[in-house]
Motif scaffolding. Structure first.
Motif, PDB file in Angstrom:
ATOM      1  N   UNK A 427       0.753  -1.273   0.139  1.00 14.00           N
ATOM      2  CA  UNK A 427      -0.129  -0.139   0.060  1.00 14.00           C
ATOM      3  C   UNK A 427       1.045   1.200   0.013  1.00 14.00           C
ATOM      4  N   UNK A 428       2.175   1.224   0.011  1.00 11.07           N
ATOM      5  CA  UNK A 428       2.753   2.380   0.002  1.00 11.07           C
ATOM      6  C   UNK A 428       2.959   2.947   1.396  1.00 11.07           C
ATOM      7  N   UNK A 429       3.758   3.980   1.551  1.00  8.95           N
ATOM      8  CA  UNK A 429       3.666   4.544   3.248  1.00  8.95           C
ATOM      9  C   UNK A 429       2.525   5.291   3.849  1.00  8.95           C
ATOM     10  N   UNK A 430       1.663   5.475   3.020  1.00  9.98           N
ATOM     11  CA  UNK A 430       0.420   5.976   3.585  1.00  9.98           C
ATOM     12  C   UNK A 430      -0.705   4.963   3.718  1.00  9.98           C
ATOM     13  N   UNK A 431      -0.612   3.945   3.250  1.00 15.26           N
ATOM     14  CA  UNK A 431      -1.470   2.657   3.473  1.00 15.26           C
ATOM     15  C   UNK A 431      -1.960   2.228   4.873  1.00 15.26           C
ATOM     16  N   UNK A 432      -0.924   2.464   5.767  1.00 15.31           N
ATOM     17  CA  UNK A 432      -1.036   1.573   7.147  1.00 15.31           C
ATOM     18  C   UNK A 432      -1.120   0.290   7.146  1.00 15.31           C
ATOM     19  N   UNK A 433      -0.709  -0.504   5.931  1.00 15.84           N
ATOM     20  CA  UNK A 433      -0.544  -1.818   5.801  1.00 15.84           C
ATOM     21  C   UNK A 433       1.022  -1.995   6.307  1.00 15.84           C
ATOM     22  N   UNK A 434       1.140  -3.160   7.035  1.00 21.58           N
ATOM     23  CA  UNK A 434       2.483  -3.441   7.467  1.00 21.58           C
ATOM     24  C   UNK A 434       3.343  -4.278   6.407  1.00 21.58           C
ATOM     25  N   UNK A 435       4.491  -4.312   6.519  1.00 23.30           N
ATOM     26  CA  UNK A 435       5.453  -4.956   5.771  1.00 23.30           C
ATOM     27  C   UNK A 435       5.221  -6.487   5.834  1.00 23.30           C
ATOM     28  N   UNK A 436       5.222  -7.222   4.829  1.00 22.58           N
ATOM     29  CA  UNK A 436       5.012  -8.667   4.562  1.00 22.58           C
ATOM     30  C   UNK A 436       3.600  -8.942   4.492  1.00 22.58           C
ATOM     31  N   UNK A 437       2.709  -7.957   4.502  1.00 23.75           N
ATOM     32  CA  UNK A 437       1.092  -8.477   4.403  1.00 23.75           C
ATOM     33  C   UNK A 437       1.132  -9.035   2.724  1.00 23.75           C
ATOM     34  N   UNK A 438       0.404  -9.965   2.641  1.00 19.97           N
ATOM     35  CA  UNK A 438       0.442 -10.638   1.239  1.00 19.97           C
ATOM     36  C   UNK A 438      -0.440  -9.858   0.077  1.00 19.97           C
ATOM     37  N   UNK A 439       0.331  -9.427  -0.448  1.00 19.72           N
ATOM     38  CA  UNK A 439      -0.298  -8.555  -1.840  1.00 19.72           C
ATOM     39  C   UNK A 439       0.517  -8.954  -2.981  1.00 19.72           C
ATOM     40  N   UNK A 440      -0.336  -8.972  -3.970  1.00 17.34           N
ATOM     41  CA  UNK A 440       0.438  -9.530  -5.168  1.00 17.34           C
ATOM     42  C   UNK A 440       1.134  -8.374  -5.779  1.00 17.34           C
ATOM     43  N   UNK A 441       2.192  -8.632  -6.106  1.00 13.74           N
ATOM     44  CA  UNK A 441       3.405  -7.669  -6.855  1.00 13.74           C
ATOM     45  C   UNK A 441       2.814  -7.382  -8.154  1.00 13.74           C
ATOM     46  N   UNK A 442       2.667  -6.300  -8.346  1.00  9.32           N
ATOM     47  CA  UNK A 442       2.179  -5.808  -9.630  1.00  9.32           C
ATOM     48  C   UNK A 442       3.498  -5.353 -10.670  1.00  9.32           C
ATOM     49  N   UNK A 443       3.252  -5.700 -12.011  1.00 10.18           N
ATOM     50  CA  UNK A 443       4.281  -5.417 -12.886  1.00 10.18           C
ATOM     51  C   UNK A 443       4.416  -3.768 -12.990  1.00 10.18           C
ATOM     52  N   UNK A 444       5.723  -3.267 -12.946  1.00 10.78           N
ATOM     53  CA  UNK A 444       5.812  -1.992 -12.935  1.00 10.78           C
ATOM     54  C   UNK A 444       6.768  -1.429 -13.698  1.00 10.78           C
ATOM     55  N   UNK A 445       6.513  -0.636 -14.773  1.00 16.03           N
ATOM     56  CA  UNK A 445       7.652  -0.202 -15.660  1.00 16.03           C
ATOM     57  C   UNK A 445       7.878   1.354 -15.250  1.00 16.03           C
ATOM     58  N   UNK A 479       9.668  -5.274 -11.809  1.00 15.69           N
ATOM     59  CA  UNK A 479      10.115  -3.837 -12.118  1.00 15.69           C
ATOM     60  C   UNK A 479      10.940  -3.718 -13.556  1.00 15.69           C
ATOM     61  N   UNK A 480      10.404  -3.141 -14.567  1.00 14.68           N
ATOM     62  CA  UNK A 480      11.021  -3.195 -15.550  1.00 14.68           C
ATOM     63  C   UNK A 480      11.289  -1.753 -16.029  1.00 14.68           C
ATOM     64  N   UNK A 481      12.740  -1.444 -16.304  1.00 16.28           N
ATOM     65  CA  UNK A 481      13.158  -0.257 -16.560  1.00 16.28           C
ATOM     66  C   UNK A 481      13.364  -0.291 -17.789  1.00 16.28           C
ATOM     67  N   UNK A 482      12.740   0.942 -18.516  1.00 13.98           N
ATOM     68  CA  UNK A 482      12.637   1.039 -20.136  1.00 13.98           C
ATOM     69  C   UNK A 482      13.224   2.235 -20.483  1.00 13.98           C
ATOM     70  N   UNK A 483      14.088   2.091 -21.498  1.00 11.78           N
ATOM     71  CA  UNK A 483      14.721   3.416 -21.905  1.00 11.78           C
ATOM     72  C   UNK A 483      13.704   4.068 -23.152  1.00 11.78           C
ATOM     73  N   UNK A 484      13.623   5.385 -22.917  1.00 14.74           N
ATOM     74  CA  UNK A 484      12.896   5.963 -23.892  1.00 14.74           C
ATOM     75  C   UNK A 484      13.644   6.927 -24.667  1.00 14.74           C
TER      76      UNK A 484
END
Ligand code: BGC
Length: 501
Positions: A427-445, A479-484
């Motif tokens: 949830x990012x730092x504002x979400x209040x969720x703690x580290x390790x909670x089970x969340x599907x990692x999304x593909x991020x470019x 996490x995909x780093x793409x040159x533009x």
């Protein structure tokens, strides 16, 4: 043996002994000088150290500062500027659009033609010129007349084929400096960076200045959007791949933008957008944290720059500055020791060593480092620099670039953390969720653009390697780093296209 012969032999012995003594003294002196130089290097290397623990502290600081910058105006050194861009181009755009990009070192003009499908993106007539240096501290009138004149020449060259119906040309103005937007097509300059100094322009509406200059020349061109270069790169990234949520520029300057939920932009409560999100221009060049490894050379560079106490992060990671940090270290060494011979004063001149020379020396793979020798000679170092000194120069380039690449990676990981894509619980730092909670990692470019990243392989490698180190093997697979290439300009034109459709 006669007396004369004895005297002669004795004199010869004395002479030989004193030559030997001189040589020994010289050798001892030169060894002592070399030791001094090695100590300077060691101290510098320690000062630039970026173990992963320290990088993680920078990651956390970046995420915290982003949050503070979104919470209130002036809440952080990160300005977290609104861009009024909430819908990014999706591939259905059609028509012909133009972009004019004022960067830090170059300006570009191009035209894109779009056929309504993602695969139909035709980039035509890219013009790229160095920005004449006198423009950087001229007047707004001189600067905008020059830009209008360049656009006029560009459109004259294209004749009538591209604009056969004589319709107004729609233009994106990619302006790579901090702007406080009032809409997608208007905004005032907050301050100059990267050595530009036209003080009367601060506070002026940039799009209006360009439109005025175009009108004065009688050009039928409409400035339809004012776009930061990072936002252009994000637009092109998103056009090709909708998983793109972050864009970073590593060029003469450095900056990042990303897609943020409007409800997280607390300083603008009630901000409504159709998509529920908005692109935020972080202006991360101004990021600061006590965890950043800062040396005396960085402090001197900052104090002597045109914008002291400003853009601290940019001064450690961007192309305008890396060469000058290397120069400062070499200068100190040559002051303490004569390793570069009598002409070492060439290093007293600020910015004489450019980052493209640093990259060429760093990546010199000739056995005798001939490229390093050539560059030093071109700079005006007259004596033949011995191989061990050339190796030392390469090492300084390595230390500066490694630190830059690794800090750049920490910056990116900080954004991923803020938006909950760092694998730390979702949830990012504002979400209040703690580290390790089970969340599907999304593909991020992450879309990346800029000459430093495109042309300096070692910088790129250090950055990518550190990103994996920070995120861990598993998360970094998502996490995909793409040159533009030319993403800032092309993407801005796409953005204008998306506004029309
Ligand atoms: C500017 C940013 C820009 C970056 C990269 C910085 O100096 O403040 O607006 O995006 O350079 O060009």
């Amino acid at each position: 043996m006669g007396k004369v012969a004895v005297a002669f032999a004795a004199a010869a012995v004395v002479a030989a002994c004193s030559v030997a003594a001189v040589m020994v003294r010289r050798r001892v002196k030169s060894r002592r000088r070399w030791r001094t130089v090695v100590e300077i290097l060691k101290e510098f290397e320690e000062g630039c150290d970026t173990p992963v623990g320290r990088l993680r502290q920078v990651v956390d600081a970046m995420a915290v500062e982003m949050h503070a910058g979104l919470a209130s105006q002036g809440g952080s050194k990160l300005k977290m500027l609104l861009t009024y861009v909430h819908d990014l181009p999706n591939g259905t755009e059609k028509g012909t659009y133009y972009a004019l990009h004022l960067g830090g070192t170059y300006f570009r003009i191009l035209r894109v033609h779009l056929g309504g499908e993602r695969s139909y993106l035709d980039v035509q007539d890219v013009e790229r010129h160095p920005i004449p240096s006198h423009l950087m501290n001229s007047t707004s009138e001189v600067l905008f007349n020059f830009l209008a004149f360049s656009l006029e020449r560009f459109t004259q060259k294209e004749g009538n084929e591209s604009n056969s119906q004589g319709v107004k040309r729609e233009l994106a103005f990619t302006f790579s400096f901090p702007v406080k937007h009032t809409s997608i097509s208007s905004g005032v300059l907050i301050k100059w960076t990267k050595g530009f100094e036209i003080s009367e322009m601060v506070g002026k509406d940039i799009a209006e200045c360009l439109q005025g200059a175009l009108n004065r020349r009688g050009l039928d061109i409409h400035v339809a959007a004012l776009v930061n270069d990072t936002v252009g790169a994000l637009s092109l990234g998103y056009y090709h791949d909708p998983d793109t949520v972050v864009a970073v520029v590593f060029g003469t300057g450095s900056n990042a933008c990303y897609l943020e939920r409007t409800d997280a932009i607390i300083k603008c409560q009630g901000l409504l957008t159709t998509s529920g999100s908005m692109v935020v221009n972080m202006e991360w060049g101004n990021f600061w944290s006590s965890h950043l490894p800062r040396t005396a050379y960085d402090m001197d560079l900052d104090a002597e720059s045109s914008n002291p106490n400003d853009m601290g992060f940019e001064k450690m990671i961007a192309g305008l500055y890396l060469g000058d940090i290397v120069r400062r270290v070499i200068l100190r060494m040559s002051q303490e020791s004569v390793i570069f011979g009598p002409s070492s004063s060439v290093f007293s001149e600020p910015y004489v060593l450019r980052t493209n020379s640093v990259s060429a020396m760093h990546e010199d793979d000739t056995p005798e480092l001939q490229e390093v020798a050539r560059i030093l000679k071109d700079l005006g170092v007259s004596s033949d620099v011995p191989l061990k000194v050339r190796k030392l120069v390469v090492k300084i380039c390595d230390v500066v670039t490694r630190r830059a690449g690794r800090l750049a990676a920490a910056g990116i990981a900080g954004i991923l953390k803020k938006v909950g894509r760092d694998g730390g619980g979702g949830g990012g730092i504002t979400s209040g969720r703690s580290r390790g909670e089970n969340q599907m990692q999304k593909r991020t470019v992450v879309a990346v653009e800029g000459g430093l990243y495109m042309n300096y392989t070692m910088f790129r490698e250090y950055m990518e390697e550190a990103l994996v180190e920070i995120l861990g093997e598993e998360v970094s697979q998502y996490v995909v780093v793409k040159a533009m290439e030319d993403g800032s300009s092309i993407g801005s034109a796409l953005l204008v296209a998306s506004l029309q459709s």
